[in-house]
Write an enzyme that holds these catalytic residues in place. Structure first.
Site, short mmCIF file in Angstrom:
data_model
loop_
_atom_site.label_atom_id
_atom_site.label_comp_id
_atom_site.label_asym_id
_atom_site.label_seq_id
_atom_site.Cartn_x
_atom_site.Cartn_y
_atom_site.Cartn_z
N VAL A 64 -20.03 -0.42 -7.02
CA VAL A 64 -18.95 -1.52 -7.48
C VAL A 64 -18.43 -1.16 -8.62
O VAL A 64 -17.28 -1.71 -9.10
CB VAL A 64 -20.04 -2.84 -7.70
CG1 VAL A 64 -20.53 -3.47 -6.34
CG2 VAL A 64 -21.04 -2.79 -8.77
N SER A 142 -27.10 -14.67 -14.68
CA SER A 142 -28.46 -14.40 -15.09
C SER A 142 -28.88 -15.47 -16.14
O SER A 142 -27.90 -15.85 -16.83
CB SER A 142 -28.94 -13.20 -15.69
OG SER A 142 -30.33 -13.10 -16.17
N TYR A 156 -26.97 -6.07 -21.13
CA TYR A 156 -27.14 -6.87 -19.79
C TYR A 156 -26.61 -8.15 -20.30
O TYR A 156 -26.08 -9.10 -19.47
CB TYR A 156 -28.65 -6.82 -19.57
CG TYR A 156 -28.79 -7.69 -18.42
CD1 TYR A 156 -28.74 -7.04 -17.18
CD2 TYR A 156 -29.53 -8.89 -18.44
CE1 TYR A 156 -29.05 -7.99 -15.83
CE2 TYR A 156 -29.82 -9.61 -17.36
CZ TYR A 156 -29.75 -9.07 -16.29
OH TYR A 156 -30.04 -9.95 -14.83
N ALA A 158 -24.71 -9.63 -22.58
CA ALA A 158 -23.28 -9.83 -22.62
C ALA A 158 -22.52 -9.72 -21.15
O ALA A 158 -21.59 -10.48 -21.00
CB ALA A 158 -22.87 -8.49 -23.52
N SER A 159 -22.87 -8.71 -20.56
CA SER A 159 -22.42 -8.48 -19.09
C SER A 159 -22.57 -9.87 -18.09
O SER A 159 -21.56 -10.53 -17.68
CB SER A 159 -22.88 -7.36 -18.25
OG SER A 159 -24.27 -7.53 -17.96
N ILE A 189 -37.34 -13.49 -11.30
CA ILE A 189 -37.67 -13.50 -9.92
C ILE A 189 -38.53 -12.22 -9.52
O ILE A 189 -38.33 -11.06 -10.09
CB ILE A 189 -36.33 -13.68 -9.01
CG1 ILE A 189 -35.29 -14.78 -9.55
CG2 ILE A 189 -36.76 -13.77 -7.42
CD1 ILE A 189 -35.77 -16.01 -9.39
P1 NAP Z 1 -32.78 -4.77 -7.60
O1 NAP Z 1 -33.97 -5.00 -6.72
O2 NAP Z 1 -32.91 -3.57 -8.57
O3 NAP Z 1 -31.60 -4.71 -6.64
C1 NAP Z 1 -30.34 -4.17 -7.20
C2 NAP Z 1 -29.56 -3.60 -6.12
O4 NAP Z 1 -28.18 -3.28 -6.59
C3 NAP Z 1 -30.18 -2.19 -5.98
O5 NAP Z 1 -30.23 -1.76 -4.59
C4 NAP Z 1 -29.23 -1.08 -6.66
O6 NAP Z 1 -29.16 0.14 -5.96
C5 NAP Z 1 -28.00 -1.80 -6.39
N1 NAP Z 1 -27.03 -1.30 -7.46
C6 NAP Z 1 -27.18 -1.05 -8.60
N2 NAP Z 1 -25.93 -0.43 -9.20
C7 NAP Z 1 -25.12 -0.63 -8.18
C8 NAP Z 1 -23.82 -0.24 -8.05
N3 NAP Z 1 -23.18 0.21 -8.90
N4 NAP Z 1 -23.15 -0.37 -6.82
C9 NAP Z 1 -23.74 -1.11 -5.84
N5 NAP Z 1 -24.97 -1.28 -5.93
C10 NAP Z 1 -25.71 -1.05 -7.20
O7 NAP Z 1 -32.75 -5.95 -8.34
P2 NAP Z 1 -32.58 -7.60 -8.24
O8 NAP Z 1 -33.69 -8.28 -8.97
O9 NAP Z 1 -32.54 -7.87 -6.74
O10 NAP Z 1 -31.26 -7.94 -9.04
C11 NAP Z 1 -30.16 -8.36 -8.33
C12 NAP Z 1 -29.30 -8.98 -9.24
O11 NAP Z 1 -29.74 -10.36 -9.46
C13 NAP Z 1 -28.72 -8.45 -10.37
O12 NAP Z 1 -27.63 -8.65 -10.83
C14 NAP Z 1 -29.66 -8.77 -11.35
O13 NAP Z 1 -29.02 -8.79 -12.74
C15 NAP Z 1 -29.56 -10.21 -11.31
N6 NAP Z 1 -30.59 -11.08 -11.60
C16 NAP Z 1 -31.99 -10.48 -11.13
C17 NAP Z 1 -33.30 -11.20 -11.98
C18 NAP Z 1 -34.60 -10.98 -11.51
O14 NAP Z 1 -35.42 -11.67 -12.15
N7 NAP Z 1 -34.70 -10.34 -10.43
C19 NAP Z 1 -33.00 -12.18 -12.92
C20 NAP Z 1 -31.63 -12.50 -12.98
C21 NAP Z 1 -30.60 -12.01 -12.62
P3 NAP Z 1 -30.27 1.23 -6.70
O15 NAP Z 1 -31.49 0.89 -6.14
O16 NAP Z 1 -29.78 2.50 -5.93
O17 NAP Z 1 -30.01 1.39 -7.96
#
Ligand code: NAP
Length: 249
Positions: A64, A142, A156, A158-159, A189
């Site tokens: 992305v 988030s 993170y 800030a983003s 989560i």
């Molecule tokens: P995750 O399990 O690490 O999944 C994130 C996915 O995004 C991974 O498959 C990763 O691929 C992919 N990714 C990373 N960089 C990328 C890029 N440049 N282009 C395309 N794909 C990319 O994390 P998650 O917990 O599901 O998080 C998903 C979203 O929710 C994120 O934006 C995170 O900030 C947000 N969020 C999560 C939580 C939580 O508690 N889990 C809380 C608040 C917000 P790789 O594995 O190859 O890096």
């Protein structure tokens, strides 16, 4: 349930965690799911799960933070299915690096993926979201972007704050075409992202959550389904907290 029957959705970061849960939930709601991820194999696995349930999907490699990669993903989606109606900007990274140790390169990388990535995907998808007359952008922000965060890196935070503001601007831009843009602000989560955190960080957070546990990916997916549905046609520019009550904003 077929609330999203035949709607075409592009989900970034769909190979893991919240992205995977949303891909499966959208498919079960009748949508055609383009699962895009840096890890193409992971995206293919998710599309395999979708097809095993007789859903329709397409796996794509996507970074992305790279405009050409984003343009290719959007063009491939439209070439395959003729339209793009829902964009879920979910891809994100979350380093825990302490403030004094964040290098400029790391700062820029986190901003490039978490914030510039949302901008690039929204910009590329925008004409298609307008053309369909019911476009949806759902950005996964988030809790940290709302409160300043506790355990996560300042880049993170800030983003994700930027994602919340960007969503409001996108909501104004999509409105003349009857489209909406909203954020979900998940609290902690259970995903591979948080599984990698030190146990003490997870326990610290768990103790602060009134509902007494971390959330499940399906609970974020349910919020995304709502925002994508016709039932949410008058909800735009909003941030929907899915956080077990850890912050009541
Ligand atoms: P995750 O399990 O690490 O999944 C994130 C996915 O995004 C991974 O498959 C990763 O691929 C992919 N990714 C990373 N960089 C990328 C890029 N440049 N282009 C395309 N794909 C990319 O994390 P998650 O917990 O599901 O998080 C998903 C979203 O929710 C994120 O934006 C995170 O900030 C947000 N969020 C999560 C939580 C939580 O508690 N889990 C809380 C608040 C917000 P790789 O594995 O190859 O890096």
């Amino acid at each position: 349930m077929s609330a999203l029957r035949d709607r075409v959705v592009l989900i970034t970061g769909a190979g893991s965690g919240l992205g995977r849960a949303m891909a499966l939930a959208f498919s079960r709601a009748g949508a055609i799911v383009v699962a895009a991820d840096l890890d193409e194999t992971a995206a293919q696995r998710v599309v395999g799960e979708i097809e095993a349930e007789a859903g329709r999907g397409l796996a794509l490699a996507l970074d992305v933070s790279q405009a050409e990669s984003v343009a290719h993903a959007v063009a491939t989606t439209v070439a395959a299915w003729g339209r793009l109606e829902i964009l879920v900007n979910n891809a994100g990274i979350c380093p825990l690096t302490p403030f004094p140790e964040i290098s400029r390169a790391e700062w820029e990388h986190v901003l490039a993926v978490n914030l510039t990535g949302v901008f690039l995907c929204a910009q590329a998808a925008f004409p298609h979201l307008c053309a369909c007359g019911h476009g949806r952008i759902i950005n996964i922000a988030s809790l940290a972007g709302r409160t300043g965060g506790v355990t996560v890196g300042l880049h993170y935070v800030a983003s994700k704050g930027g994602v919340i503001s960007l969503t409001k601007a996108l909501a104004r831009l999509l409105a003349p075409w009857h489209g909406t843009a909203n954020c979900i602000a998940p609290g902690p989560i259970e995903t591979p992202l948080t599984a990698a955190w030190p146990d003490e960080n997870r326990e610290l957070l768990r103790r602060q959550i009134p509902l007494g546990r971390l959330g499940r990916p399906e609970e974020v997916a349910a919020a995304a389904l709502y925002l994508a549905s016709d039932a949410a046609a008058f909800v735009t520019g909003a941030t929907l907290d899915v956080n077990g009550g850890i912050a009541m904003l």
